[in-house]
Structures are given as C-alpha cells and as structure tokens.
Design a protein around this motif. Structure first.
Motif, PDB file in Angstrom:
ATOM      1  N   TRP A  58     -27.399 -30.489 -82.650  1.00 47.10           N
ATOM      2  CA  TRP A  58     -26.642 -31.612 -82.093  1.00 47.10           C
ATOM      3  C   TRP A  58     -27.126 -32.945 -82.652  1.00 47.10           C
ATOM      4  O   TRP A  58     -26.314 -33.819 -82.954  1.00 47.10           O
ATOM      5  N   ASP A  59     -28.445 -33.114 -82.844  1.00 50.37           N
ATOM      6  CA  ASP A  59     -28.957 -34.358 -83.431  1.00 50.37           C
ATOM      7  C   ASP A  59     -28.429 -34.542 -84.853  1.00 50.37           C
ATOM      8  O   ASP A  59     -28.085 -35.652 -85.259  1.00 50.37           O
ATOM      9  N   GLY A  60     -28.340 -33.447 -85.614  1.00 54.74           N
ATOM     10  CA  GLY A  60     -27.792 -33.511 -86.965  1.00 54.74           C
ATOM     11  C   GLY A  60     -26.326 -33.890 -86.972  1.00 54.74           C
ATOM     12  O   GLY A  60     -25.867 -34.650 -87.834  1.00 54.74           O
ATOM     13  N   VAL A  61     -25.589 -33.377 -86.007  1.00 54.29           N
ATOM     14  CA  VAL A  61     -24.162 -33.730 -85.895  1.00 54.29           C
ATOM     15  C   VAL A  61     -24.035 -35.216 -85.560  1.00 54.29           C
ATOM     16  O   VAL A  61     -23.190 -35.917 -86.137  1.00 54.29           O
ATOM     17  N   GLN A  62     -24.869 -35.706 -84.654  1.00 53.46           N
ATOM     18  CA  GLN A  62     -24.815 -37.119 -84.295  1.00 53.46           C
ATOM     19  C   GLN A  62     -25.157 -38.009 -85.487  1.00 53.46           C
ATOM     20  O   GLN A  62     -24.572 -39.081 -85.658  1.00 53.46           O
ATOM     21  N   GLU A  63     -26.068 -37.552 -86.334  1.00 55.60           N
ATOM     22  CA  GLU A  63     -26.383 -38.295 -87.555  1.00 55.60           C
ATOM     23  C   GLU A  63     -25.164 -38.327 -88.480  1.00 55.60           C
ATOM     24  O   GLU A  63     -24.879 -39.338 -89.116  1.00 55.60           O
ATOM     25  N   SER A  64     -24.425 -37.221 -88.516  1.00 55.97           N
ATOM     26  CA  SER A  64     -23.211 -37.153 -89.340  1.00 55.97           C
ATOM     27  C   SER A  64     -22.151 -38.139 -88.870  1.00 55.97           C
ATOM     28  O   SER A  64     -21.376 -38.658 -89.669  1.00 55.97           O
ATOM     29  N   VAL A  65     -22.109 -38.394 -87.563  1.00 53.71           N
ATOM     30  CA  VAL A  65     -21.124 -39.326 -87.015  1.00 53.71           C
ATOM     31  C   VAL A  65     -21.269 -40.692 -87.671  1.00 53.71           C
ATOM     32  O   VAL A  65     -20.277 -41.326 -88.031  1.00 53.71           O
ATOM     33  N   TRP A  66     -22.505 -41.125 -87.866  1.00 47.01           N
ATOM     34  CA  TRP A  66     -22.748 -42.455 -88.422  1.00 47.01           C
ATOM     35  C   TRP A  66     -22.403 -42.531 -89.907  1.00 47.01           C
ATOM     36  O   TRP A  66     -22.137 -43.607 -90.430  1.00 47.01           O
ATOM     37  N   LYS A  67     -22.391 -41.376 -90.581  1.00 39.64           N
ATOM     38  CA  LYS A  67     -22.076 -41.349 -92.013  1.00 39.64           C
ATOM     39  C   LYS A  67     -20.602 -41.069 -92.280  1.00 39.64           C
ATOM     40  O   LYS A  67     -20.145 -41.171 -93.407  1.00 39.64           O
ATOM     41  N   TYR A  68     -19.868 -40.689 -91.249  1.00 38.25           N
ATOM     42  CA  TYR A  68     -18.475 -40.265 -91.396  1.00 38.25           C
ATOM     43  C   TYR A  68     -17.584 -41.502 -91.512  1.00 38.25           C
ATOM     44  O   TYR A  68     -17.431 -42.259 -90.565  1.00 38.25           O
ATOM     45  N   GLU A  69     -16.995 -41.697 -92.693  1.00 39.73           N
ATOM     46  CA  GLU A  69     -16.177 -42.886 -92.938  1.00 39.73           C
ATOM     47  C   GLU A  69     -14.780 -42.729 -92.350  1.00 39.73           C
ATOM     48  O   GLU A  69     -14.228 -41.623 -92.308  1.00 39.73           O
ATOM     49  N   VAL A  70     -14.223 -43.845 -91.925  1.00 35.22           N
ATOM     50  CA  VAL A  70     -12.865 -43.873 -91.383  1.00 35.22           C
ATOM     51  C   VAL A  70     -11.876 -43.477 -92.476  1.00 35.22           C
ATOM     52  O   VAL A  70     -12.026 -43.878 -93.634  1.00 35.22           O
ATOM     53  N   TRP A  71     -10.898 -42.685 -92.104  1.00 32.90           N
ATOM     54  CA  TRP A  71      -9.865 -42.261 -93.054  1.00 32.90           C
ATOM     55  C   TRP A  71      -8.951 -43.434 -93.386  1.00 32.90           C
ATOM     56  O   TRP A  71      -8.498 -44.139 -92.494  1.00 32.90           O
ATOM     57  N   MET A  72      -8.668 -43.591 -94.670  1.00 29.90           N
ATOM     58  CA  MET A  72      -7.734 -44.619 -95.136  1.00 29.90           C
ATOM     59  C   MET A  72      -6.533 -43.979 -95.826  1.00 29.90           C
ATOM     60  O   MET A  72      -5.663 -44.677 -96.314  1.00 29.90           O
ATOM     61  N   THR A  73      -6.516 -42.667 -95.892  1.00 31.31           N
ATOM     62  CA  THR A  73      -5.428 -41.936 -96.541  1.00 31.31           C
ATOM     63  C   THR A  73      -4.755 -41.028 -95.511  1.00 31.31           C
ATOM     64  O   THR A  73      -5.353 -40.690 -94.482  1.00 31.31           O
ATOM     65  N   PRO A  74      -3.530 -40.609 -95.775  1.00 33.67           N
ATOM     66  CA  PRO A  74      -2.821 -39.764 -94.807  1.00 33.67           C
ATOM     67  C   PRO A  74      -3.512 -38.420 -94.583  1.00 33.67           C
ATOM     68  O   PRO A  74      -4.100 -37.848 -95.496  1.00 33.67           O
ATOM     69  N   ARG A  75      -3.445 -37.948 -93.338  1.00 38.24           N
ATOM     70  CA  ARG A  75      -3.964 -36.639 -92.991  1.00 38.24           C
ATOM     71  C   ARG A  75      -3.333 -36.202 -91.689  1.00 38.24           C
ATOM     72  O   ARG A  75      -2.811 -37.020 -90.934  1.00 38.24           O
ATOM     73  N   LEU A  76      -3.383 -34.917 -91.450  1.00 36.54           N
ATOM     74  CA  LEU A  76      -2.981 -34.354 -90.171  1.00 36.54           C
ATOM     75  C   LEU A  76      -4.234 -34.295 -89.310  1.00 36.54           C
ATOM     76  O   LEU A  76      -5.310 -33.974 -89.813  1.00 36.54           O
ATOM     77  N   VAL A  77      -4.117 -34.589 -88.032  1.00 37.77           N
ATOM     78  CA  VAL A  77      -5.270 -34.565 -87.136  1.00 37.77           C
ATOM     79  C   VAL A  77      -5.006 -33.554 -86.034  1.00 37.77           C
ATOM     80  O   VAL A  77      -3.949 -33.589 -85.392  1.00 37.77           O
ATOM     81  N   LEU A  78      -5.961 -32.657 -85.835  1.00 39.45           N
ATOM     82  CA  LEU A  78      -5.857 -31.641 -84.803  1.00 39.45           C
ATOM     83  C   LEU A  78      -7.079 -31.729 -83.891  1.00 39.45           C
ATOM     84  O   LEU A  78      -8.209 -31.589 -84.354  1.00 39.45           O
ATOM     85  N   ASP A  79      -6.841 -31.980 -82.597  1.00 42.63           N
ATOM     86  CA  ASP A  79      -7.907 -32.038 -81.605  1.00 42.63           C
ATOM     87  C   ASP A  79      -8.017 -30.664 -80.947  1.00 42.63           C
ATOM     88  O   ASP A  79      -7.090 -30.197 -80.302  1.00 42.63           O
ATOM     89  N   THR A  80      -9.177 -30.029 -81.113  1.00 47.91           N
ATOM     90  CA  THR A  80      -9.386 -28.663 -80.620  1.00 47.91           C
ATOM     91  C   THR A  80     -10.109 -28.626 -79.278  1.00 47.91           C
ATOM     92  O   THR A  80     -10.492 -27.546 -78.824  1.00 47.91           O
ATOM     93  N   ALA A  81     -10.282 -29.758 -78.623  1.00 52.15           N
ATOM     94  CA  ALA A  81     -11.133 -29.845 -77.437  1.00 52.15           C
ATOM     95  C   ALA A  81     -10.715 -28.915 -76.306  1.00 52.15           C
ATOM     96  O   ALA A  81     -11.570 -28.351 -75.636  1.00 52.15           O
ATOM     97  N   HIS A  82      -9.433 -28.754 -76.079  1.00 50.47           N
ATOM     98  CA  HIS A  82      -9.013 -28.054 -74.866  1.00 50.47           C
ATOM     99  C   HIS A  82      -8.221 -26.776 -75.120  1.00 50.47           C
ATOM    100  O   HIS A  82      -7.863 -26.086 -74.174  1.00 50.47           O
ATOM    101  N   GLY A  83      -7.959 -26.441 -76.359  1.00 46.03           N
ATOM    102  CA  GLY A  83      -7.191 -25.235 -76.645  1.00 46.03           C
ATOM    103  C   GLY A  83      -8.073 -24.043 -76.946  1.00 46.03           C
ATOM    104  O   GLY A  83      -9.228 -24.186 -77.338  1.00 46.03           O
ATOM    105  N   THR A  84      -7.492 -22.857 -76.772  1.00 47.69           N
ATOM    106  CA  THR A  84      -8.165 -21.645 -77.219  1.00 47.69           C
ATOM    107  C   THR A  84      -8.028 -21.578 -78.739  1.00 47.69           C
ATOM    108  O   THR A  84      -7.195 -22.291 -79.321  1.00 47.69           O
ATOM    109  N   PRO A  85      -8.806 -20.725 -79.402  1.00 55.44           N
ATOM    110  CA  PRO A  85      -8.617 -20.586 -80.850  1.00 55.44           C
ATOM    111  C   PRO A  85      -7.169 -20.241 -81.220  1.00 55.44           C
ATOM    112  O   PRO A  85      -6.633 -20.777 -82.187  1.00 55.44           O
ATOM    113  N   GLN A  86      -6.524 -19.381 -80.452  1.00 53.02           N
ATOM    114  CA  GLN A  86      -5.135 -19.011 -80.725  1.00 53.02           C
ATOM    115  C   GLN A  86      -4.197 -20.209 -80.541  1.00 53.02           C
ATOM    116  O   GLN A  86      -3.302 -20.432 -81.356  1.00 53.02           O
ATOM    117  N   GLU A  87      -4.412 -20.978 -79.474  1.00 53.14           N
ATOM    118  CA  GLU A  87      -3.578 -22.161 -79.233  1.00 53.14           C
ATOM    119  C   GLU A  87      -3.794 -23.214 -80.311  1.00 53.14           C
ATOM    120  O   GLU A  87      -2.835 -23.846 -80.763  1.00 53.14           O
TER     121      GLU A  87
END
Length: 176
Positions: free
Chosen positions: A134-163
């Motif tokens: 988790w600490d490594g993931v949090q470090e990645s957050v600070w290095k993750y640049e904002v997208w400036m190009t088109p992309r599809l965004v999928l939030d997986t927070a509340h769905g099952t893998p199938q959903e």
C-alpha cells in the motif's frame, strides 16, 4: 483485413486492470503483454534494477504482434505522459487503433483491501519481484501524471469482476 487494435490498460496497482486486461485478451483473442511479467523476468535474469526496460520491451513486443495483424492488450501502470506518448507511437507505427483504458478504484478502503490481498497470494511473488504494498501504491499516486489525451475510464470500486468486464465491453461499444 481490418487493422489490429492496441488496448492499453493503465492505472494504479490494485485497481483491477490486470484482471480486466486478461479477460479482454481472451475475449478478443489478443496477445497479452503485462509489464509486471517483463520486469519480473528481467530482475530474475540478473538485472539489479528495472526502470524503463520493461516498457521498452513491451513496446517492441506490441509492435511485432500488431504488425502480424494481432490485437494487443497491454497491461501497465502507464503513469507518465511520456509512456502514453510512446504507446501512441507504437500504434501509429503499426497502423493500429489505440484504445487507452484507465482503470481506477474510487473507494480507498476497497483499493487498499485489494492491494493487501495481492500480498497474500503466493503466485504473485517471484524470487526478485513482488507487487507493491500500500505504501508503494501511495508513492505511485504522486508520480501518476494527469491525463491530457483521450481515454476511457472505468471505476471498478463497487462492481464484481463480471460486472466490471461487462462495463468495459459497454465502454468499448461491444455486447458481452
């Protein structure tokens, strides 16, 4: 014959991108390239540290497969505008359509639960490679640049893998 597609899955570790990328590769009968696998192989072959090498190998393999007419699914964090631009160049060189898919998990507790669960899976650990904690993931957050190009965004927070896979197919304009 239509030109092949390059699907690039991006996002922080533990968001569910690898599960979705593997399922899409099976569904589309595409080559599946996971940067974690490449980096683990390089480390286990004797490299002391891996920085850009994993991505460089993955770009080359993706282009080879696209030029063979195969769809390619690439699975990586892809945190920088530089890496995103490199994927676009791979698609351009191969005459392929680029589909950027960013996978997020908006529920912090669920995201952390997934990251912690990866550490409990024996198959996730290779002699010199393991997924970030988790600490490594949090470090990645600070290095993750904002997208400036088109992309599809999928939030997986509340769905099952199938959903979540059904939602991905919907984003891609396909029926499952």
């Amino acid at each position: 014959m239509p030109s092949p597609d390059l699907y690039v899955f991006s996002g922080l570790p533990g968001t569910g991108k690898s599960s979705l990328a593997r399922r899409l590769a099976q569904y589309r009968r595409a080559a599946y390239l996971r940067v974690d696998t490449v980096e683990a192989a390089l480390l286990n072959a004797g490299h002391r540290e891996v920085t850009v090498e994993g991505y460089a190998v993955e770009y080359a393999l993706a282009e080879d497969n696209l030029l063979l007419g195969l769809n390619v699914v690439a699975d990586c964090v892809n945190p920088l505008a530089l890496t995103r631009k490199a994927w676009a160049e791979v698609a351009r060189q191969a005459g392929s359509r680029l589909v950027n898919i960013e996978v997020v998990c908006s529920d912090v507790e669920e995201h952390r639960r997934r990251v912690d669960a990866r550490w409990e899976e024996d198959g996730q650990h290779l002699p010199k490679w393991s997924p970030p904690d988790w600490d490594g993931v949090q470090e990645s957050v600070w290095k993750y640049e904002v997208w400036m190009t088109p992309r599809l965004v999928l939030d997986t927070a509340h769905g099952t893998p199938q959903e979540n896979f059904a939602a991905l197919l919907n984003l891609l304009g396909e029926q499952g």
